[in-house]
Design a protein around this motif. Sequence first.
Motif, short mmCIF file in Angstrom:
data_model
loop_
_atom_site.label_atom_id
_atom_site.label_comp_id
_atom_site.label_asym_id
_atom_site.label_seq_id
_atom_site.Cartn_x
_atom_site.Cartn_y
_atom_site.Cartn_z
N GLU A 198 0.78 -1.24 0.00
CA GLU A 198 0.00 0.00 0.00
C GLU A 198 0.81 1.29 0.00
O GLU A 198 0.32 2.32 -0.48
CB GLU A 198 -0.95 0.01 1.21
N VAL A 199 2.00 1.26 0.56
CA VAL A 199 2.78 2.50 0.68
C VAL A 199 3.55 2.74 -0.62
O VAL A 199 4.35 1.90 -1.03
CB VAL A 199 3.75 2.43 1.87
N PRO A 200 3.32 3.88 -1.28
CA PRO A 200 4.01 4.15 -2.54
C PRO A 200 5.53 4.19 -2.37
O PRO A 200 6.04 4.56 -1.30
CB PRO A 200 3.47 5.52 -2.97
N GLU A 201 6.22 3.82 -3.40
CA GLU A 201 7.68 3.85 -3.40
C GLU A 201 8.17 5.25 -3.07
O GLU A 201 7.69 6.25 -3.61
CB GLU A 201 8.21 3.44 -4.78
N GLY A 202 9.12 5.34 -2.14
CA GLY A 202 9.71 6.62 -1.80
C GLY A 202 8.94 7.44 -0.78
O GLY A 202 9.39 8.53 -0.39
N VAL A 203 7.78 6.95 -0.32
CA VAL A 203 6.98 7.67 0.67
C VAL A 203 7.28 7.14 2.07
O VAL A 203 7.32 5.93 2.29
CB VAL A 203 5.47 7.53 0.36
#
Length: 297
Positions: free
Chosen positions: A252-257
């Motif tokens: 669920e967590v976008p790349e780089g966030v």
Amino acid sequence: MKYRILGKTGLNVSVIGIGTWQFGGEWGLNYTQSEVDAILDRGRELGINLIDTAECYGDHLSESFIGDYLSRRNREDWLIATKFGHQFHERFTRTDRFDAAAVLQQLDASLKALKTDYIDLYQFHSGPDAAFDNDELWTLLDKQKQAGKILHLGTSIGSNDNLHQTEASTKVGVEAIQVVYNRLDRVPENRVFPSCERQQLGVLARVPLASGYLSGKYKPGAVFSETDVRHRHDPESTRRKLEEVEEIRRQEVPEGVDMAQWALAWCLKNPIVSTVIPGCKNPAQVEANAAAAELEI
């Protein structure tokens, strides 16, 4: 910083607040006044205007740190939310004190510790229904509102599915609900949030990082010190939560966030949530939390 109206209170609160349980010494650190000053100053610089505390975070210790700070700053810059109903004895040990006479003593002690004449939001603190259903208590609190010591009343529900106390809010003059809500614990969505919406109650989401488990800093098997409240959590439950966090990170967590920022933004995505009140150990964590207000997910 973004702001939302806290339900019927009409208070314009920053969507990111500052939770201060850690100032009471139960999250593995002991604070100095200068450390507290630095955290709160950074929060104010970033547009945060809400501080959430309680009488039992170290026997008014957290409140005293905040009060010392407020005495040297502009009180009107801040919305102060504190709580009543428990007496601190030693680390992790409290007893209930919800009778009207005891609550009046607590209110006056909180005002003294906070070095202020009024509390913006005074909250019933995770007490049983029998204590909540005491008309004498709410009559006392209404009189304290009339006297100007309290501006608004709230309830910090202990169980995040406590529909009884939530549903009775309007009847007793409560205008805001504080509840555990985070990506690992969505129970309030089922019954509490619909009730809050019907009554136009403000919602303060506490533990939005799931006691730090959603910060992304801890892996399954993490061990906490005896001065950290998390050492009291069931080890197997903690292991399962941290495994779920790993799965959430992947799915669920976008790349780089940053995961902690994502977790706060996730809570705020629900329009019923007025503000989230994560704890913070230092100014850098305040900055990281504040950045979540601008994160779109």
